[in-house]
Scaffold this motif. Structure first.
Motif, PDB file in Angstrom:
ATOM      1  N   PRO B 196      18.164  22.111 -14.289  1.00 35.22           N
ATOM      2  CA  PRO B 196      18.971  21.512 -15.327  1.00 35.22           C
ATOM      3  C   PRO B 196      18.676  21.685 -16.927  1.00 35.22           C
ATOM      4  O   PRO B 196      19.330  22.157 -17.679  1.00 35.22           O
ATOM      5  CB  PRO B 196      19.064  19.952 -15.154  1.00 35.22           C
ATOM      6  CG  PRO B 196      18.763  19.909 -13.329  1.00 35.22           C
ATOM      7  CD  PRO B 196      18.026  21.163 -13.048  1.00 35.22           C
ATOM      8  N   PRO B 197      17.264  21.751 -17.213  1.00 36.31           N
ATOM      9  CA  PRO B 197      17.013  21.978 -18.470  1.00 36.31           C
ATOM     10  C   PRO B 197      17.257  23.433 -18.951  1.00 36.31           C
ATOM     11  O   PRO B 197      17.455  23.529 -20.235  1.00 36.31           O
ATOM     12  CB  PRO B 197      15.303  21.927 -18.377  1.00 36.31           C
ATOM     13  CG  PRO B 197      14.999  21.126 -17.309  1.00 36.31           C
ATOM     14  CD  PRO B 197      16.127  21.386 -16.371  1.00 36.31           C
ATOM     15  N   ILE B 198      17.542  24.312 -18.211  1.00 40.30           N
ATOM     16  CA  ILE B 198      18.087  25.664 -18.734  1.00 40.30           C
ATOM     17  C   ILE B 198      19.374  25.483 -18.938  1.00 40.30           C
ATOM     18  O   ILE B 198      19.751  26.406 -19.912  1.00 40.30           O
ATOM     19  CB  ILE B 198      17.729  26.699 -17.427  1.00 40.30           C
ATOM     20  CG1 ILE B 198      16.390  26.903 -17.113  1.00 40.30           C
ATOM     21  CG2 ILE B 198      18.239  28.001 -17.646  1.00 40.30           C
ATOM     22  CD1 ILE B 198      15.631  27.294 -18.066  1.00 40.30           C
ATOM     23  N   GLN B 199      20.222  24.885 -18.176  1.00 43.42           N
ATOM     24  CA  GLN B 199      21.658  24.610 -18.666  1.00 43.42           C
ATOM     25  C   GLN B 199      21.730  23.704 -19.721  1.00 43.42           C
ATOM     26  O   GLN B 199      22.643  23.744 -20.782  1.00 43.42           O
ATOM     27  CB  GLN B 199      22.420  24.043 -17.462  1.00 43.42           C
ATOM     28  CG  GLN B 199      23.727  24.227 -18.058  1.00 43.42           C
ATOM     29  CD  GLN B 199      24.774  24.152 -16.724  1.00 43.42           C
ATOM     30  OE1 GLN B 199      24.432  24.879 -15.799  1.00 43.42           O
ATOM     31  NE2 GLN B 199      26.044  23.702 -16.943  1.00 43.42           N
ATOM     32  N   ALA B 200      20.778  22.950 -20.106  1.00 45.69           N
ATOM     33  CA  ALA B 200      20.775  21.954 -21.096  1.00 45.69           C
ATOM     34  C   ALA B 200      20.255  22.509 -22.440  1.00 45.69           C
ATOM     35  O   ALA B 200      20.729  22.268 -23.457  1.00 45.69           O
ATOM     36  CB  ALA B 200      19.843  20.702 -20.918  1.00 45.69           C
ATOM     37  N   ALA B 201      19.469  23.600 -22.468  1.00 47.85           N
ATOM     38  CA  ALA B 201      18.879  24.303 -23.702  1.00 47.85           C
ATOM     39  C   ALA B 201      19.838  24.788 -24.578  1.00 47.85           C
ATOM     40  O   ALA B 201      19.641  24.470 -26.019  1.00 47.85           O
ATOM     41  CB  ALA B 201      17.902  25.096 -23.145  1.00 47.85           C
ATOM     42  N   PRO B 202      20.954  25.375 -23.957  1.00 47.54           N
ATOM     43  CA  PRO B 202      21.860  25.779 -25.208  1.00 47.54           C
ATOM     44  C   PRO B 202      22.616  24.679 -26.115  1.00 47.54           C
ATOM     45  O   PRO B 202      22.990  25.131 -27.053  1.00 47.54           O
ATOM     46  CB  PRO B 202      23.056  26.607 -24.458  1.00 47.54           C
ATOM     47  CG  PRO B 202      22.003  27.101 -23.233  1.00 47.54           C
ATOM     48  CD  PRO B 202      21.153  25.896 -22.952  1.00 47.54           C
ATOM     49  N   CYS B 203      22.571  23.574 -25.758  1.00 49.01           N
ATOM     50  CA  CYS B 203      22.906  22.344 -26.621  1.00 49.01           C
ATOM     51  C   CYS B 203      22.231  22.148 -27.670  1.00 49.01           C
ATOM     52  O   CYS B 203      22.746  21.946 -28.924  1.00 49.01           O
ATOM     53  CB  CYS B 203      22.746  21.216 -25.615  1.00 49.01           C
ATOM     54  SG  CYS B 203      24.045  21.043 -24.157  1.00 49.01           S
TER      55      CYS B 203
END
Lengths: 371, 371
Positions: B196-203
């Motif tokens: 999940p943090p990999i998908q959150a990072a671009p935020c």
């Protein structure tokens, strides 16, 4: 601590460690005299750290030697979590790793797990960890590894190189497994849970670099073994050799009990400590001695729990000198002041030379980096 | 399925979805007429997908507009898990995203989570996923995003760029949280837990690129909302604005129930399907019709569960045409064959043009990549 009286995980070593029990618990093998003889035959000498049992346990070391004898060279892989400054306890396995690199003429991958140390610390920022990473690299280079055969891998810098391998590993390891092996809990952050494959990935990097299954031998303190257990379980599913290990004991801290630790500064002699600090730390350390000179003369002292004894044995004494020191200590012929004085006299020139190498290392960093 | 009769997670959408219940369950807000009016004022037009309620729910869309009105432009961020070919259902939010990019004149980051799709699939190798990644990029570019304002981020390729941010996120999210939000279990692989943090990072990437707190608006189907809930909880701790979202419904598959799915090929019209296949798929689809013409004339049909109706409504009919179609369907004046025929006639030229753009995209890939 209850029945077991010691705990060893990759993040904490506490208590008075029974290394035989630890081997049994972890399921590793003792380095046998036969194995020692095979190493001696190849290297032409028996390294004191093997002879003295500082490196004492292994997994598949025999298989790595068999492959080596057939002409299939292994890679060495070791690492460092850059959570603080380097102390003398860190140097022992590195010195041994350098000996292995020289004698076997093999490549080494040295991983710096800056991501891990950020994830596992409460207070440290990534900048804090990055500073330690840069500092620690100087210590690693100062050991004298061959720049042509050594690559230092920094997780956040080299993540692209190891990420695809770590995904292959992560896909094959369940939460149940890491919960059992590392003791993760509901309150554990998901970075820590996701981290083990990043440390496992360099086990398979040599096979990728060489384009053929390439054995890997990991010299490291035995507290890192849980990582390799998980890695070994999936290596063959991925078509890679199981990584072999050679395990060291911990160098006791100057406060004794458990390993020397950067997180308790007064228990560790750092590579950057000056002579004054070295004197002060050694003067004030706990030893295996009695409360008074009279009692020590009468009852003798306990070298087996004495950090001064072990520092001297692993770093500076010959085996003969050390055995003699042990005998005299036990019988009350030797007082702690004399051992402390010996340790000071040996440590200061040793670290003085090391600091010179560490200065020179500043111009060599690029040579050791992955592109 | 028991009381709730539908389930929505980022990996599975099943059952007949009650979107009001879903908003309540997820804690998102309905896009109000007032908010629609604000968008219309800025963009000069009300996009049909808003008007028709295909984009129906949001988090903080009002705040993003307020910042925009003050001159603080947001970034758009959306993504795609490259687990298969692109079908028409995928295109809707992308078409809407292009409209937002054009009308608000803003940058877009488009993430391809190849790592996720590898970790979450049983059978796919990284090579399989990489092939879909390359294919999917052509579809994304064919939509017509502005190459000067759009960057496609591929997780395994661009991991170095997002890894440091993902570590900051991962450190602040516990296993308890992801267990509750994503339904992870003991048997879940640790790659999924760590993802999940990999998908959150671009935020948070726009704030890093711009060097100042930069709002982010995420147009995506509502099944992705759990990621942003976790991300929003920690954004401010890290000094970044909470990412805002605008949520779409799912386009029903040709077999209906749940979203159109690449994993059940006969339920989806792929962008690469030729006219013959398009005809065949539409001919054989489930509709909202009655078993016989007689019954349909007598009882009317159910457009609300009919994929042919929704495809026509979202892609091709004007609102007026679509409302008229619904009325006639319900009253039995319209037979399914006619709607299917309308859909075939509209889809074939639409995809023929799309395929041309997709061919042209092959020469444009580099322009859309992060360095």
């Amino acid at each position: 601590m209850s029945s077991e009286e010691f705990t060893v995980t990759p993040w904490s070593v506490e208590g008075d460690i029974d290394y035989d029990k630890l081997m049994q618990k972890f399921g590793t093998e003792k380095i046998s005299p036969e194995l020692e003889a095979r190493i001696e035959k190849i290297t032409g000498e028996m390294h004191p750290m093997l002879k003295l049992g500082y490196f004492f346990s292994h997994r598949d070391l025999d298989k790595v030697l068999t492959e080596y004898e057939k002409g299939n060279k292994f890679y060495l892989y070791t690492g460092r979590g850059p959570s603080g400054k380097i102390h003398m306890g860190h140097l022992l396995p590195w010195i041994f790793t350098k000996y292995l690199q020289e004698k076997f003429d093999v490549n080494l991958i040295f991983q710096l797990t800056d991501d891990e140390k950020f994830l596992y610390s409460d207070g440290k920022s990534m900048d804090d960890v990055s500073k330690f990473t840069q500092e620690n690299i100087l210590d690693i280079i100062a050991i004298g590894f061959d720049p042509k055969k050594t690559k230092i891998l920094i997780d956040t810098k080299d993540i692209k190189r190891i990420y695809p391998i770590s995904l292959e590993i992560a896909k094959r390891v369940t939460y149940s497994t890491v919960k059992a092996v590392f003791g993760f809990e509901n309150s554990t952050n998901i970075g820590m849970i996701g981290f083990p494959p990043i440390q496992a990935a360099p086990c398979f990097l040599p096979s990728i670099i060489e384009g053929r299954p390439t054995p890997v031998l990991i010299p490291a303190a035995i507290d890192q073994d849980p990582y390799w257990r998980v890695t070994r379980d999936i290596a063959e599913k991925l078509g890679y050799p199981k990584p072999a290990q050679i395990h060291s004991k911990f160098l006791p801290g100057l406060g004794m009990q458990g390993k020397m630790s950067s997180s308790i500064p007064e228990t560790a002699i750092f590579t950057t400590d000056d002579d004054g600090i070295i004197d002060k730390k050694i003067s004030s350390t706990f030893t295996g001695g009695q409360p008074t000179v009279e009692l020590q003369r009468k009852l003798g002292a306990n070298y087996s729990i004495c950090p001064v004894f072990w520092y001297l044995r692993y770093f500076f004494d010959t085996e003969k000198e050390s055995d003699e020191r042990a005998r005299k200590c036990k019988s009350g012929q030797l007082l702690c002041g004399e051992c402390k004085s010996n340790l000071k006299d040996a440590t200061k020139p040793f670290l003085s030379e090391f600091k010179k190498q560490r200065e020179k290392a500043k111009d060599q960093v690029d040579k050791f980096m992955f592109d």
